[in-house]
Structure formats: structure tokens, C-alpha cells
Design a protein around this motif. Structure first.
Motif, PDB file in Angstrom:
ATOM      1  N   ALA A 214       0.835  -1.204   0.000  1.00  0.00           N
ATOM      2  CA  ALA A 214       0.000   0.000   0.000  1.00  0.00           C
ATOM      3  C   ALA A 214       0.864   1.247   0.000  1.00  0.00           C
ATOM      4  N   MET A 215       0.363   2.252  -0.758  1.00  0.00           N
ATOM      5  CA  MET A 215       1.096   3.518  -0.818  1.00  0.00           C
ATOM      6  C   MET A 215       0.771   4.355   0.423  1.00  0.00           C
ATOM      7  N   THR A 216       1.750   4.901   1.021  1.00  0.00           N
ATOM      8  CA  THR A 216       1.573   5.737   2.206  1.00  0.00           C
ATOM      9  C   THR A 216       1.877   7.185   1.839  1.00  0.00           C
ATOM     10  N   ILE A 217       0.958   8.068   2.242  1.00  0.00           N
ATOM     11  CA  ILE A 217       1.112   9.503   1.978  1.00  0.00           C
ATOM     12  C   ILE A 217       1.478  10.189   3.281  1.00  0.00           C
ATOM     13  N   ALA A 218       2.545  10.880   3.250  1.00  0.00           N
ATOM     14  CA  ALA A 218       3.012  11.557   4.458  1.00  0.00           C
ATOM     15  C   ALA A 218       2.067  12.680   4.844  1.00  0.00           C
ATOM     16  N   SER A 219       1.785  12.784   6.140  1.00  0.00           N
ATOM     17  CA  SER A 219       0.913  13.856   6.635  1.00  0.00           C
ATOM     18  C   SER A 219       1.626  15.195   6.505  1.00  0.00           C
ATOM     19  N   PRO A 220       0.865  16.255   6.150  1.00  0.00           N
ATOM     20  CA  PRO A 220       1.502  17.571   6.038  1.00  0.00           C
ATOM     21  C   PRO A 220       2.018  18.040   7.392  1.00  0.00           C
ATOM     22  N   GLN A 221       3.130  18.694   7.360  1.00  0.00           N
ATOM     23  CA  GLN A 221       3.767  19.176   8.578  1.00  0.00           C
ATOM     24  C   GLN A 221       3.554  20.687   8.731  1.00  0.00           C
ATOM     25  N   ASN A 222       3.583  21.135   9.982  1.00  0.00           N
ATOM     26  CA  ASN A 222       3.518  22.562  10.307  1.00  0.00           C
ATOM     27  C   ASN A 222       2.239  23.218   9.779  1.00  0.00           C
ATOM     28  N   VAL A 223       1.115  22.520   9.952  1.00  0.00           N
ATOM     29  CA  VAL A 223      -0.189  23.059   9.543  1.00  0.00           C
ATOM     30  C   VAL A 223      -0.903  23.593  10.787  1.00  0.00           C
ATOM     31  N   LEU A 224      -1.411  24.805  10.694  1.00  0.00           N
ATOM     32  CA  LEU A 224      -2.072  25.458  11.823  1.00  0.00           C
ATOM     33  C   LEU A 224      -3.551  25.658  11.501  1.00  0.00           C
ATOM     34  N   GLN A 225      -4.422  25.313  12.455  1.00  0.00           N
ATOM     35  CA  GLN A 225      -5.858  25.558  12.344  1.00  0.00           C
ATOM     36  C   GLN A 225      -6.207  26.772  13.186  1.00  0.00           C
ATOM     37  N   LEU A 226      -6.927  27.720  12.613  1.00  0.00           N
ATOM     38  CA  LEU A 226      -7.286  28.917  13.359  1.00  0.00           C
ATOM     39  C   LEU A 226      -8.547  29.540  12.808  1.00  0.00           C
ATOM     40  N   SER A 227      -9.116  30.480  13.553  1.00  0.00           N
ATOM     41  CA  SER A 227     -10.319  31.191  13.132  1.00  0.00           C
ATOM     42  C   SER A 227     -10.301  32.600  13.703  1.00  0.00           C
ATOM     43  N   ALA A 228     -11.055  33.487  13.065  1.00  0.00           N
ATOM     44  CA  ALA A 228     -11.162  34.874  13.515  1.00  0.00           C
ATOM     45  C   ALA A 228     -12.537  35.388  13.113  1.00  0.00           C
ATOM     46  N   SER A 229     -13.040  36.387  13.823  1.00  0.00           N
ATOM     47  CA  SER A 229     -14.378  36.900  13.540  1.00  0.00           C
ATOM     48  C   SER A 229     -14.384  38.419  13.540  1.00  0.00           C
ATOM     49  N   GLY A 230     -15.380  38.967  12.882  1.00  0.00           N
ATOM     50  CA  GLY A 230     -15.593  40.404  12.850  1.00  0.00           C
ATOM     51  C   GLY A 230     -17.051  40.704  13.144  1.00  0.00           C
ATOM     52  N   GLN A 231     -17.316  41.810  13.854  1.00  0.00           N
ATOM     53  CA  GLN A 231     -18.675  42.166  14.248  1.00  0.00           C
ATOM     54  C   GLN A 231     -18.960  43.620  13.902  1.00  0.00           C
ATOM     55  N   VAL A 232     -20.190  43.843  13.438  1.00  0.00           N
ATOM     56  CA  VAL A 232     -20.647  45.202  13.149  1.00  0.00           C
ATOM     57  C   VAL A 232     -22.047  45.347  13.738  1.00  0.00           C
ATOM     58  N   GLU A 233     -22.238  46.373  14.551  1.00  0.00           N
ATOM     59  CA  GLU A 233     -23.552  46.662  15.134  1.00  0.00           C
ATOM     60  C   GLU A 233     -24.235  47.737  14.300  1.00  0.00           C
ATOM     61  N   VAL A 234     -25.489  47.508  13.954  1.00  0.00           N
ATOM     62  CA  VAL A 234     -26.195  48.422  13.067  1.00  0.00           C
ATOM     63  C   VAL A 234     -27.655  48.534  13.494  1.00  0.00           C
TER      64      VAL A 234
ATOM     65  N   LYS B 236      -5.756  36.947   8.881  1.00  0.00           N
ATOM     66  CA  LYS B 236      -4.417  37.095   8.322  1.00  0.00           C
ATOM     67  C   LYS B 236      -3.420  37.551   9.386  1.00  0.00           C
ATOM     68  N   ALA B 237      -3.820  38.525  10.227  1.00  0.00           N
ATOM     69  CA  ALA B 237      -2.925  39.009  11.277  1.00  0.00           C
ATOM     70  C   ALA B 237      -2.645  37.924  12.311  1.00  0.00           C
ATOM     71  N   LYS B 238      -3.668  37.148  12.639  1.00  0.00           N
ATOM     72  CA  LYS B 238      -3.502  36.072  13.615  1.00  0.00           C
ATOM     73  C   LYS B 238      -2.584  34.988  13.084  1.00  0.00           C
ATOM     74  N   ALA B 239      -2.758  34.615  11.814  1.00  0.00           N
ATOM     75  CA  ALA B 239      -1.906  33.598  11.209  1.00  0.00           C
ATOM     76  C   ALA B 239      -0.457  34.067  11.173  1.00  0.00           C
ATOM     77  N   ASP B 240      -0.236  35.317  10.791  1.00  0.00           N
ATOM     78  CA  ASP B 240       1.117  35.855  10.722  1.00  0.00           C
ATOM     79  C   ASP B 240       1.773  35.886  12.100  1.00  0.00           C
ATOM     80  N   GLU B 241       0.998  36.254  13.112  1.00  0.00           N
ATOM     81  CA  GLU B 241       1.530  36.323  14.471  1.00  0.00           C
ATOM     82  C   GLU B 241       1.911  34.939  14.999  1.00  0.00           C
ATOM     83  N   ILE B 242       1.075  33.951  14.734  1.00  0.00           N
ATOM     84  CA  ILE B 242       1.325  32.604  15.264  1.00  0.00           C
ATOM     85  C   ILE B 242       2.533  31.955  14.580  1.00  0.00           C
ATOM     86  N   VAL B 243       2.606  32.036  13.248  1.00  0.00           N
ATOM     87  CA  VAL B 243       3.722  31.372  12.563  1.00  0.00           C
ATOM     88  C   VAL B 243       5.059  32.019  12.933  1.00  0.00           C
ATOM     89  N   LYS B 244       5.072  33.324  13.132  1.00  0.00           N
ATOM     90  CA  LYS B 244       6.318  33.981  13.541  1.00  0.00           C
ATOM     91  C   LYS B 244       6.694  33.616  14.969  1.00  0.00           C
TER      92      LYS B 244
END
Length: 272
Positions: free
Chosen positions: A60-80, A203-211
Motif C-alpha cells: 500500500a502507498m503511504t502519503i506523508a501527513s503535512p507538517q507545520n499546519v495550523l488551524q485557526l479562526s477569527a471573527s468580525g462584528q458590526v452593530e447596526v 491574516k494578522a492572527k496567522a502571521d503572528e502565530i507562525v512567527k
């Protein structure tokens, strides 16, 4: 007279199979012995090769798992401020027969439509009919004792004063429900603002975490964007008390609430 026998099917098969004929033929000379030995060796060799091919499994062929992958989320809110008013007028009738109840409801609905349609304007105040239903009433013995029905008229739009004044003129129906929300244009504008906030924060959160982990940057692998909104209930100040003192054509006092539109960006990035 002579009788000649026909060759059997088995004899035909033997004659048509040279290898089998060679093996079954009597050994008259050394050449025949050598040929038979060679034929048997070939047959055994083919059988062994086939058996080996059957038992051999492809790894069987084995596929290497990706390395250095980060899961994250961010939200924005507007009151109107909510800019869409939905006001429903309703009336109910009771009677001994269904046809009579339906006729009375239809009469009240037609009168209310005639009174409010003069103020209708697309986007500012749209008019549509709502629920129209008739149900039987039952006595203690489970038999139908009468009929009751309900009719509804809905006014919706961005011009609050126009809607409340029109509702006050509908003398054959009363206000059943008032709710606020966002118009299509307002919702699209606010969702765009909330999504822009969420994307920039992602984008800012991803940049901050990887650095922070010692990497110099990242590559976006996958992303999902979703949005929703929640609003406060509208307030109808003193409506129950003031309704008795107001004249028939006095507008109902209402005040809109606010909606919070939220957008969420979630996904994964590959640090590099």
C-alpha cells in the motif's frame, strides 16, 4: 460390408491439444522422452509462476501527513440599527357555519386592504396577505359546535411612519405583531464590513502565530467564511395603555433595536 467407428469428442480434443498428445503418447524413442520432459517442465513452470503472481501483494502507498499546519479562526462584528419594520394586522371571527365565518373574514380583510393600499410604495411599505385559516370548535361530546377563523395582513418596509399610520387606518383589523430586522441592502453592506474585519484578523492572527513558532511566513491551505446576525426585540412603549386613549387613526409608537452582524473566517495555513 465394413463398419467404421467415428472418433469421439475426447479423441478430437486430444488430437487438437499437441501438448496433451505429446504427454500421453507412448515413449518410442529418446527424442519422445526429451520432448515429454520439456513439456512437463513448461507446464509446471507456468503453474508455479501463476501461483506466485496470485500470492504476491502490492504494498500500500503511504502519503506523508503535512507538517507545520495550523488551524485557526477569527471573527468580525458590526452593530447596526435595524431598518426594516414588519407589522402584522389580524382579525378573528366565530360563527355557526364555516361559510359565514369565511365571508366575514374576507369582508374585514378586503376593507383593511383598501385602507392601507393607498400608502403602499415598493421598498418603503409593501403589503401582502398573511395567514387565513378556519377551524372547527368541538363540544364536550366531541361534536362540532361552531367555527372560528383568523385572517392576517402584513405591512413591511423601511418607512416606519408610513407603515404605522397605515396600520392605524385599518379599522377592521388590529395589530398582532411587530418585529424589526435588516433590509437586503443593509444586510449586504454590513456583512461585507464584518467579513472584511474577519479576514484581516485571520491574516494578522496567522502571521503572528507562525512567527511565534520561528517561521517567516505561511501559505493558505483552506478557508471558510460564514456570517449571521442577532437582533434585539423591538420595544412598543406603553402600547396596551395608550391604545385605549389613542384616536382610531393615531400611529402606533414603535422603536427599532440593533442587530449585530458577525462574520467568521476559519481555515488552515501551512507555515514555511
Amino acid at each position: 460390408m465394413s463398419i467404421q467407428s467415428q472418433p469421439s469428442n475426447f479423441s478430437r480434443r486430444r488430437a487438437s491439444d499437441p501438448v496433451r498428445s505429446l504427454i500421453a503418447a507412448p515413449l518410442r524413442t529418446d527424442s519422445h522422452k526429451l520432448l515429454r520432459t520439456a513439456a512437463l517442465g513448461a507446464l509446471f513452470g507456468l503453474g508455479a509462476a501463476f501461483a506466485q503472481a496470485q500470492s504476491t501483494t502490492v504494498p500500500a502507498m503511504t502519503i506523508a501527513s503535512p507538517q507545520n499546519v495550523l488551524q485557526l479562526s477569527a471573527s468580525g462584528q458590526v452593530e447596526v440599527l435595524q431598518d426594516l419594520l414588519t407589522l402584522s394586522l389580524s382579525t378573528s371571527r366565530e360563527g355557526a357555519d364555516a361559510a359565514g365565518v369565511q365571508a366575514e373574514l374576507r369582508k374585514a380583510l378586503d376593507a383593511a386592504l383598501a385602507q392601507v393600499k393607498t400608502s403602499a410604495q415598493p421598498g418603503q411599505m409593501d403589503v401582502r396577505t398573511g395567514d387565513f385559516s378556519i377551524h372547527p370548535r368541538y363540544n364536550r361530546d366531541g361534536k362540532i359546535s361552531g367555527w372560528q377563523g383568523r385572517a392576517e395582513l402584513v405591512l413591511e418596509g423601511r418607512d416606519f411612519a408610513r407603515i404605522t399610520q397605515a396600520a392605524a387606518r385599518a379599522s377592521t383589523m388590529t395589530i398582532g405583531n411587530v418585529s424589526f430586522g435588516l433590509s437586503r441592502e443593509q444586510r449586504a453592506r454590513v456583512e461585507g464590513e464584518a467579513q472584511a474585519q474577519a479576514i484581516e484578523r485571520f491574516k494578522a492572527k496567522a502571521d503572528e502565530i507562525v512567527k511565534a513558532f520561528g517561521f517567516t511566513g505561511y501559505t493558505l491551505r483552506e478557508v471558510q467564511v460564514s456570517s449571521d446576525d442577532g437582533g434585539y426585540q423591538p420595544r412598543m412603549y406603553g402600547m396596551a395603555k395608550e391604545a385605549r386613549a389613542m384616536s382610531a387613526d393615531a400611529p402606533v409608537p414603535v422603536e427599532p433595536g440593533k442587530s449585530i452582524v458577525q462574520a467568521t473566517v476559519s481555515g488552515s495555513v501551512q507555515a514555511r
